[in-house]
Design a protein around this motif. Structure first.
Motif, PDB file in Angstrom:
ATOM      1  N   TYR A  51      11.583  -8.963  34.276  1.00  0.00           N
ATOM      2  CA  TYR A  51      11.758  -7.922  35.167  1.00  0.00           C
ATOM      3  C   TYR A  51      11.105  -8.048  36.567  1.00  0.00           C
ATOM      4  N   SER A  52      11.562  -7.646  37.609  1.00  0.00           N
ATOM      5  CA  SER A  52      10.884  -7.599  38.983  1.00  0.00           C
ATOM      6  C   SER A  52      10.054  -6.397  38.870  1.00  0.00           C
ATOM      7  N   LEU A  53       8.863  -6.435  39.558  1.00  0.00           N
ATOM      8  CA  LEU A  53       7.773  -5.581  39.698  1.00  0.00           C
ATOM      9  C   LEU A  53       8.329  -4.607  40.936  1.00  0.00           C
ATOM     10  N   ASN A  54       9.070  -5.345  41.548  1.00  0.00           N
ATOM     11  CA  ASN A  54       9.173  -4.564  42.951  1.00  0.00           C
ATOM     12  C   ASN A  54      10.757  -3.782  42.954  1.00  0.00           C
ATOM     13  N   ASP A  55      11.646  -4.060  42.121  1.00  0.00           N
ATOM     14  CA  ASP A  55      12.945  -3.627  42.076  1.00  0.00           C
ATOM     15  C   ASP A  55      13.341  -3.302  40.714  1.00  0.00           C
ATOM     16  N   LYS A  56      13.448  -2.274  40.048  1.00  0.00           N
ATOM     17  CA  LYS A  56      14.135  -1.978  38.896  1.00  0.00           C
ATOM     18  C   LYS A  56      15.446  -2.907  38.563  1.00  0.00           C
ATOM     19  N   ASP A  57      16.186  -2.856  39.673  1.00  0.00           N
ATOM     20  CA  ASP A  57      17.622  -3.457  39.486  1.00  0.00           C
ATOM     21  C   ASP A  57      17.498  -5.005  39.424  1.00  0.00           C
ATOM     22  N   CYS A  58      16.461  -5.507  39.804  1.00  0.00           N
ATOM     23  CA  CYS A  58      16.533  -6.855  40.116  1.00  0.00           C
ATOM     24  C   CYS A  58      15.769  -7.835  39.017  1.00  0.00           C
ATOM     25  N   ARG A  59      15.990  -8.851  38.466  1.00  0.00           N
ATOM     26  CA  ARG A  59      15.485  -9.798  37.666  1.00  0.00           C
ATOM     27  C   ARG A  59      15.156 -11.040  38.510  1.00  0.00           C
ATOM     28  N   ILE A  60      14.083 -11.721  38.052  1.00  0.00           N
ATOM     29  CA  ILE A  60      13.629 -12.941  38.463  1.00  0.00           C
ATOM     30  C   ILE A  60      13.833 -14.157  37.413  1.00  0.00           C
ATOM     31  N   TYR A  61      14.821 -14.990  37.818  1.00  0.00           N
ATOM     32  CA  TYR A  61      15.012 -16.074  37.091  1.00  0.00           C
ATOM     33  C   TYR A  61      14.393 -17.346  37.483  1.00  0.00           C
ATOM     34  N   TYR A  62      13.711 -18.156  36.401  1.00  0.00           N
ATOM     35  CA  TYR A  62      13.040 -19.376  36.608  1.00  0.00           C
ATOM     36  C   TYR A  62      13.555 -20.598  36.059  1.00  0.00           C
ATOM     37  N   GLY A  63      13.928 -21.467  36.759  1.00  0.00           N
ATOM     38  CA  GLY A  63      14.671 -22.866  36.450  1.00  0.00           C
ATOM     39  C   GLY A  63      13.744 -24.001  36.690  1.00  0.00           C
ATOM     40  N   ASP A  64      14.103 -25.120  36.110  1.00  0.00           N
ATOM     41  CA  ASP A  64      13.293 -26.340  36.387  1.00  0.00           C
ATOM     42  C   ASP A  64      13.924 -27.071  37.568  1.00  0.00           C
ATOM     43  N   ASN A  65      12.965 -27.357  38.635  1.00  0.00           N
ATOM     44  CA  ASN A  65      13.039 -28.056  39.732  1.00  0.00           C
ATOM     45  C   ASN A  65      12.995 -29.584  39.498  1.00  0.00           C
ATOM     46  N   GLU A  66      12.875 -30.031  38.589  1.00  0.00           N
ATOM     47  CA  GLU A  66      12.458 -31.610  37.952  1.00  0.00           C
ATOM     48  C   GLU A  66      11.643 -32.274  38.946  1.00  0.00           C
ATOM     49  N   THR A  67      10.800 -31.802  39.765  1.00  0.00           N
ATOM     50  CA  THR A  67       9.808 -32.352  40.476  1.00  0.00           C
ATOM     51  C   THR A  67       8.374 -32.386  39.907  1.00  0.00           C
ATOM     52  N   GLY A  68       8.309 -31.564  38.921  1.00  0.00           N
ATOM     53  CA  GLY A  68       6.952 -31.636  38.116  1.00  0.00           C
ATOM     54  C   GLY A  68       5.771 -30.484  38.623  1.00  0.00           C
ATOM     55  N   ARG A  69       6.015 -30.296  40.120  1.00  0.00           N
ATOM     56  CA  ARG A  69       4.988 -29.472  40.971  1.00  0.00           C
ATOM     57  C   ARG A  69       5.490 -28.162  41.368  1.00  0.00           C
ATOM     58  N   SER A  70       6.678 -27.883  41.030  1.00  0.00           N
ATOM     59  CA  SER A  70       7.197 -26.543  41.429  1.00  0.00           C
ATOM     60  C   SER A  70       8.564 -26.194  40.650  1.00  0.00           C
ATOM     61  N   ILE A  71       8.726 -24.785  40.226  1.00  0.00           N
ATOM     62  CA  ILE A  71       9.809 -24.380  39.841  1.00  0.00           C
ATOM     63  C   ILE A  71      10.722 -23.708  40.768  1.00  0.00           C
ATOM     64  N   ILE A  72      12.020 -23.545  40.547  1.00  0.00           N
ATOM     65  CA  ILE A  72      12.851 -22.875  41.274  1.00  0.00           C
ATOM     66  C   ILE A  72      12.936 -21.238  40.675  1.00  0.00           C
ATOM     67  N   GLN A  73      12.691 -20.149  41.673  1.00  0.00           N
ATOM     68  CA  GLN A  73      12.655 -18.973  41.615  1.00  0.00           C
ATOM     69  C   GLN A  73      13.779 -18.241  42.108  1.00  0.00           C
ATOM     70  N   VAL A  74      14.715 -17.428  41.571  1.00  0.00           N
ATOM     71  CA  VAL A  74      15.736 -16.808  41.884  1.00  0.00           C
ATOM     72  C   VAL A  74      15.719 -15.335  41.717  1.00  0.00           C
ATOM     73  N   ILE A  75      15.849 -14.637  42.493  1.00  0.00           N
ATOM     74  CA  ILE A  75      15.998 -13.085  42.436  1.00  0.00           C
ATOM     75  C   ILE A  75      17.465 -12.463  42.512  1.00  0.00           C
ATOM     76  N   VAL A  76      17.784 -11.993  41.454  1.00  0.00           N
ATOM     77  CA  VAL A  76      19.067 -11.511  41.136  1.00  0.00           C
ATOM     78  C   VAL A  76      19.070  -9.877  41.239  1.00  0.00           C
ATOM     79  N   ASP A  77      20.021  -9.320  41.813  1.00  0.00           N
ATOM     80  CA  ASP A  77      20.189  -7.744  41.520  1.00  0.00           C
ATOM     81  C   ASP A  77      21.311  -7.770  40.643  1.00  0.00           C
TER      82      ASP A  77
END
Length: 107
Positions: A51-77
């Motif tokens: 759940y987003s802390l900033n917008d009740k209509d939004c969710r934060i999706y996390y995905g694998d970036n396959e680099t080992g140093r970061s992940i992908i963060q996607v904000i979805v309404d």
């Protein structure tokens, strides 16, 4: 490229519009240029959805970036059913967990 019509693990249909990808995400986060597939995968096969802390209509999706140093963060309404933005992140943050791949794999 055309708009991407995606479905998350909870059955929600989400659109990644080309205008969002080219007009917002790549302008602000050019490091994602060759990572559209990773952004789409973060929605369809996420590590976690929070759940987003900033917008009740939004969710934060996390995905694998396959680099080992970061992940992908996607904000979805989830009300408008569209991707608002995406970028790389160093760790998972946000509100409470709505869905987790670890929890689902144990069921």
């Amino acid at each position: 490229m055309a708009d991407s019509e995606l479905t998350d693990p909870m059955g929600r249909e989400i659109t990644l519009h080309d205008r969002t990808w080219y007009g917002h995400i790549l302008k602000g986060h050019p490091e994602l240029e060759d990572r559209r597939d990773k952004v789409e995968n973060a929605i369809e096969s996420p590590i976690e959805i929070r759940y987003s802390l900033n917008d009740k209509d939004c969710r934060i999706y996390y995905g694998d970036n396959e680099t080992g140093r970061s992940i992908i963060q996607v904000i979805v309404d989830i009300v408008l059913k569209l991707v608002k933005t995406a970028h790389k992140a160093k760790k998972i943050t946000g509100g409470d967990v709505e869905w987790s791949s670890q929890t689902q794999s144990k069921e």
